[in-house]
Design an enzyme around this catalytic site. Structure first.
Site, PDB file in Angstrom:
ATOM      1  N   SER A 149       0.801  -1.233   0.000  1.00  0.00           N
ATOM      2  CA  SER A 149       0.000   0.000   0.000  1.00  0.00           C
ATOM      3  C   SER A 149       0.829   1.276   0.000  1.00  0.00           C
ATOM      4  CB  SER A 149      -0.952  -0.003   1.205  1.00  0.00           C
ATOM      5  OG  SER A 149      -1.924  -1.019   1.060  1.00  0.00           O
ATOM      6  N   HIS A 191     -15.619   0.948   3.444  1.00  0.00           N
ATOM      7  CA  HIS A 191     -15.414   2.392   3.569  1.00  0.00           C
ATOM      8  C   HIS A 191     -16.581   3.195   3.009  1.00  0.00           C
ATOM      9  CE1 HIS A 191     -11.117   0.939   3.670  1.00  0.00           C
ATOM     10  NE2 HIS A 191     -11.162   1.711   4.743  1.00  0.00           N
ATOM     11  N   CYS A 204      -7.672   2.406   1.417  1.00  0.00           N
ATOM     12  CA  CYS A 204      -8.794   1.678   0.834  1.00  0.00           C
ATOM     13  C   CYS A 204      -8.373   0.935  -0.433  1.00  0.00           C
ATOM     14  CB  CYS A 204      -9.933   2.647   0.520  1.00  0.00           C
ATOM     15  SG  CYS A 204     -11.338   1.868  -0.303  1.00  0.00           S
TER      16      CYS A 204
END
Length: 456
Positions: A149, A191, A204
């Site tokens: 990420s 989310h 996300c």
């Protein structure tokens, strides 16, 4: 000097028995380090006895000493990073966002260079050359791992610049991306409706899967190369890996033809997983560009050359910096998201007390053992002084091992010391307690290091 080197360099004054730079900075800057040989002409008689200087020494040439190399390494930051990497395999690189100077560069496990100044016991030689932990492998510049990420700020910049998304546009996250359904392209949370800044803050997956689906591999690779990925950085450290950023020809080869692959092969690239590999050095370069909002300076360890006998100073010859064609407003948006990562997001546990920083956690999935811990950071946000990329092999979540390492390195460099606060003590415990778990290959090898040698 080797026989082959001597044959090639004899005309430059090299002789048998000379010392010569073989790797790293000593090889790169050999012409500066070596200096120049002098010469002296003497009169001798028929018996070969020295009589006097020829022409009173008028044709003698004095030797010239080589230059000393002065690096941009910060001693305290380097020492701290090395101590924090005990029991870990991985690499960390910190750079100055204003000029590309390398502040710290750590590869672990490493070895004492003095080992090679004398005969090496067989057990130690076997450890250096054959152990699964590969202490002579420069993980800071050669190790390729998925960025996880930590890649999401890059995806956001590409998507914003290419108008794939606007700052306030939202995308619905039900906990997965609809292309693959709940069981394939999953997110860690639901989310709901989310825009780019909170998508960075809360990491996300669904949002960045969607950004990948809106782009293509040509665009993806083009932007990755803007940040220095998929190429060997213009740096004076010789041993480097270009990493891997896939394109359509890569997937054609892997899948067996253009009709054998599609979005399912590429979707994970949006969250830094799958067929992608980057080095800690490249992550630091990437963060440098994010920190200074668009300039990719050539990374370099050597700051200047100084001749000790005269004080003459020279600067290294470096490529011109490159301007990344991304609007500054888009860097502002991404920096806002990375700042929130540290204040109220996935990096909140490694925030530096009193110093606003921008960071991004990454947990790179690994089919051969524990996941890799990845973290990128720049600080302070308002006027960045340091940009860092860290990968700790098989060490778990990005916010623990790599995150605590990066934030402690940044605080040490900016303040000159670590603050004595409960938050800093917690980060220190996280960094020291984290360790690289043995990989499956190490378990199969039943590896036992020589006595007195730390295997990690």
């Amino acid at each position: 000097i080797s026989e082959a080197e001597l044959k090639r360099l004899r005309d430059q004054g090299y002789r048998q028995g000379d010392l010569i730079g073989k790797t790293g900075l000593e090889k790169r800057y050999e012409p500066y380090l070596r200096g120049k040989m002098g010469s002296e002409f003497r009169m001798v008689n028929v018996h070969g006895r020295d009589v006097k200087a020829y022409k009173g020494g008028a044709e003698d040439v004095q030797p010239t000493s080589g230059y000393n190399l002065h690096t941009g390494l910060d001693r305290g930051t380097q020492a701290l990073a090395e101590s924090l990497f005990v029991n870990k395999r991985g690499g960390a690189v910190a750079v100055d966002p204003d000029n590309g100077e390398i502040i710290a560069l750590v590869s672990s496990p490493d070895y004492n260079p003095e080992t090679f100044t004398k005969s090496i016991p067989q057990k130690r030689w076997k450890y250096l050359t054959e152990s699964p932990v590969k202490p002579m492998y420069n993980r800071a510049t050669l190790m390729q791992k998925p960025p996880g990420s930590s890649w999401k700020p890059f995806m956001a910049l590409m998507a914003l610049q290419e108008n794939l998304i606007s700052k306030n546009e939202t995308y619905n996250c039900p906990g997965y991306h609809p292309f693959g359904g709940p069981s394939i392209f999953q997110c860690m949370h639901v989310h709901s409706s989310i825009s780019v800044v909170p998508a960075i803050q809360h990491s996300c997956n669904t949002f960045f899967f969607e950004m990948m689906s809106r782009s293509n591999l040509h665009m993806y690779k083009k932007y990755a190369r803007m940040f220095g990925f998929d190429m060997k950085p213009a740096v004076d450290v010789g041993e480097q890996s270009a990493g891997l950023i896939p394109d359509s020809s890569y997937f054609n080869r892997k899948a067996g033809g253009p009709d054998k692959w599609g979005l399912g092969f590429t979707m994970s690239l949006g969250i830094g997983q799958g067929d992608i590999g980057v080095t800690p050095l490249q992550l630091a370069s990437y963060m440098m560009v994010v920190a200074n909002k668009g300039t990719r300076y050539p990374l370099h360890m050597v700051r200047k050359f100084v001749r000790p006998t005269t004080g003459e100073t020279r600067n290294p010859s470096l490529p011109e910096p490159e301007k990344v064609p991304i609007d500054e407003k888009n860097f502002d948006i991404v920096q806002e998201g990375m700042k929130l990562v540290m204040e109220a997001g996935t990096g909140v546990h490694v925030q530096i007390p009193g110093i606003k920083s921008g960071g991004k956690t990454g947990t790179a999935q690994n089919p051969h053992g524990e996941d890799h811990s990845v973290f990128v950071l720049f600080a302070p946000v308002e006027d960045p002084e340091i940009a860092i990329g860290v990968i700790a092999e098989n060490a778990g979540y990005g916010s623990t091992a790599a995150g605590s390492l990066a934030s402690l390195m940044a605080e040490k460099f900016i303040r000159g010391k670590l603050s004595d606060t409960p938050e800093t003590q917690k980060r220190m415990r996280m960094a020291l307690n984290a360790r690289s778990e043995p990989t499956e290959a190490m378990r199969e090898a039943n590896y036992t290091p020589p006595e007195g040698i730390d295997p990690y």
